[in-house]
Design a protein around this motif. Structure first.
Motif, mmCIF file in Angstrom:
data_model
loop_
_atom_site.group_PDB
_atom_site.id
_atom_site.type_symbol
_atom_site.label_atom_id
_atom_site.label_comp_id
_atom_site.label_asym_id
_atom_site.label_seq_id
_atom_site.Cartn_x
_atom_site.Cartn_y
_atom_site.Cartn_z
ATOM 1 N N UNK A 115 -31.862 2.066 2.227
ATOM 2 C CA UNK A 115 -31.362 2.093 3.594
ATOM 3 C C UNK A 115 -30.144 2.995 3.786
ATOM 4 N N UNK A 116 -29.345 3.224 2.728
ATOM 5 C CA UNK A 116 -28.203 4.117 2.888
ATOM 6 C C UNK A 116 -27.996 4.957 1.636
ATOM 7 N N UNK A 117 -27.286 6.084 1.828
ATOM 8 C CA UNK A 117 -27.164 7.064 0.754
ATOM 9 C C UNK A 117 -25.838 7.808 0.882
ATOM 10 N N UNK A 118 -25.297 8.189 -0.271
ATOM 11 C CA UNK A 118 -24.123 9.050 -0.330
ATOM 12 C C UNK A 118 -24.417 10.172 -1.309
ATOM 13 N N UNK A 119 -24.403 11.406 -0.810
ATOM 14 C CA UNK A 119 -24.664 12.583 -1.640
ATOM 15 C C UNK A 119 -23.400 13.424 -1.723
ATOM 16 N N UNK A 120 -23.004 13.796 -2.947
ATOM 17 C CA UNK A 120 -21.777 14.564 -3.157
ATOM 18 C C UNK A 120 -22.066 15.762 -4.052
ATOM 19 N N UNK A 121 -21.533 16.908 -3.668
ATOM 20 C CA UNK A 121 -21.794 18.135 -4.423
ATOM 21 C C UNK A 121 -21.067 18.129 -5.763
ATOM 22 N N UNK A 122 -21.776 18.559 -6.813
ATOM 23 C CA UNK A 122 -21.185 18.828 -8.123
ATOM 24 C C UNK A 122 -20.966 20.333 -8.212
ATOM 25 N N UNK A 123 -19.716 20.754 -8.270
ATOM 26 C CA UNK A 123 -19.466 22.198 -8.294
ATOM 27 C C UNK A 123 -18.149 22.497 -8.996
ATOM 28 N N UNK A 124 -18.051 23.727 -9.483
ATOM 29 C CA UNK A 124 -16.807 24.248 -10.037
ATOM 30 C C UNK A 124 -16.400 25.446 -9.185
ATOM 31 N N UNK A 125 -15.327 26.108 -9.590
ATOM 32 C CA UNK A 125 -14.872 27.269 -8.832
ATOM 33 C C UNK A 125 -15.910 28.380 -8.839
ATOM 34 N N UNK A 126 -16.741 28.398 -9.876
ATOM 35 C CA UNK A 126 -17.673 29.511 -10.013
ATOM 36 C C UNK A 126 -19.107 29.240 -9.614
ATOM 37 N N UNK A 127 -19.504 27.960 -9.566
ATOM 38 C CA UNK A 127 -20.926 27.707 -9.332
ATOM 39 C C UNK A 127 -21.167 26.303 -8.790
ATOM 40 N N UNK A 128 -22.297 26.144 -8.088
ATOM 41 C CA UNK A 128 -22.771 24.827 -7.668
ATOM 42 C C UNK A 128 -23.729 24.319 -8.741
ATOM 43 N N UNK A 129 -23.422 23.181 -9.332
ATOM 44 C CA UNK A 129 -24.228 22.629 -10.423
ATOM 45 C C UNK A 129 -25.361 21.767 -9.883
ATOM 46 N N UNK A 130 -25.079 20.972 -8.863
ATOM 47 C CA UNK A 130 -26.088 20.061 -8.321
ATOM 48 C C UNK A 130 -25.437 19.044 -7.405
ATOM 49 N N UNK A 131 -25.997 17.845 -7.374
ATOM 50 C CA UNK A 131 -25.421 16.781 -6.558
ATOM 51 C C UNK A 131 -25.463 15.448 -7.300
ATOM 52 N N UNK A 132 -24.497 14.607 -6.980
ATOM 53 C CA UNK A 132 -24.458 13.214 -7.416
ATOM 54 C C UNK A 132 -24.898 12.381 -6.223
ATOM 55 N N UNK A 133 -25.931 11.550 -6.406
ATOM 56 C CA UNK A 133 -26.536 10.842 -5.280
ATOM 57 C C UNK A 133 -26.529 9.331 -5.534
ATOM 58 N N UNK A 134 -25.976 8.599 -4.578
ATOM 59 C CA UNK A 134 -25.838 7.152 -4.688
ATOM 60 C C UNK A 134 -26.667 6.475 -3.600
ATOM 61 N N UNK A 135 -27.393 5.430 -3.957
ATOM 62 C CA UNK A 135 -28.326 4.778 -3.043
ATOM 63 C C UNK A 135 -28.049 3.276 -2.946
ATOM 64 N N UNK A 136 -28.338 2.724 -1.770
ATOM 65 C CA UNK A 136 -28.209 1.281 -1.580
ATOM 66 C C UNK A 136 -29.393 0.756 -0.780
#
Length: 228
Positions: A115-136
């Motif tokens: 029903x709900x979600x929190x998505x947060x970007x995983x990144x450094x100064x040089x590149x976007x690595x992916x996302x950390x995604x939390x679900x409820x």
């Protein structure tokens, strides 16, 4: 496992030290998910990596359902994780049952019990690595405070993952050089070749047979024969 009976500063300090002490990408990501479940209080968590700017892959998840949720986004070509990768630092979905930004995705995720979600970007100064995604399984589970916690976790995680990736690549390169050197030695002894001549044989065989040079060297070292 994080001790949440202590203050947040102490717990995040421990998290940062443990993350940066982990030896590889897999171990680092697993620890990220461990902290995410406890620090934010979600039901499920997962990490996706992006390759070449477009290819998305589920790297780790606390439940098989998470990988299926990621697949739903890929099938629809829309969703919060994809938007976070593209141009957002973080996105909260309060309730998939009423979400209108990605209607096709939301309907299927709601039917899966999320029903709900929190998505947060995983990144450094040089590149976007992916996302950390939390679900409820509950609606409106995540608030601004959770978002800030996820940001802190994601930033530490991104740096640790980036470092682990570089170290793994370095050791892979060192191993490859060792294998190629051993293979050269075998050819030099068997056919009375110089080092440059032996390397030229390996390289030509690699190119003619469309086999990576490392694989050619690995097979020669293992079997004392060039791969057929």
């Amino acid at each position: 496992m994080p001790d949440l009976s202590r203050g947040p500063a102490e717990d995040f300090a421990e998290m940062a030290l443990r993350l940066h002490d982990e030896p590889g990408v897999e171990e680092t990501v697993d620890l990220v998910l461990e902290y995410a479940l406890k620090a934010v209080g979600c039901d499920f968590a997962g990490v996706i990596f992006v390759h070449g700017g477009t290819q998305v892959e589920t790297i780790a998840a606390t439940d098989p359902l998470v990988e299926r949720l990621d697949e739903i986004q890929m099938e629809h070509g829309e969703g919060p994780d994809l938007d976070t990768l593209e141009d957002r630092l973080s996105i909260i979905v309060d309730d998939t049952a009423t979400e209108t930004r990605w209607p096709g995705w939301a309907a299927r995720v709601a039917s899966a019990g999320i029903r709900s979600l929190l998505s947060t970007r995983l990144y450094t100064a040089g590149t976007v690595i992916g996302t950390l995604n939390l679900y409820s399984v509950k609606p409106r589970q995540f608030d601004v405070d959770d978002q800030e916690v996820a940001h802190i976790l994601a930033r530490h995680a991104a740096v640790a993952i980036g470092t682990a990736r570089k170290e793994e690549n370095l050791w892979q390169a060192v191993d490859a050089r060792k294998l190629i050197g051993q293979a050269q030695g075998i050819l030099m002894e068997r056919f009375d070749l110089t080092s440059d001549q032996a390397f030229a044989v390996l390289l030509r065989y690699s190119q003619d047979n469309n086999i990576k040079l490392r694989k050619v060297a690995e097979r020669l070292v293992e079997t004392r024969r060039l791969p057929s």
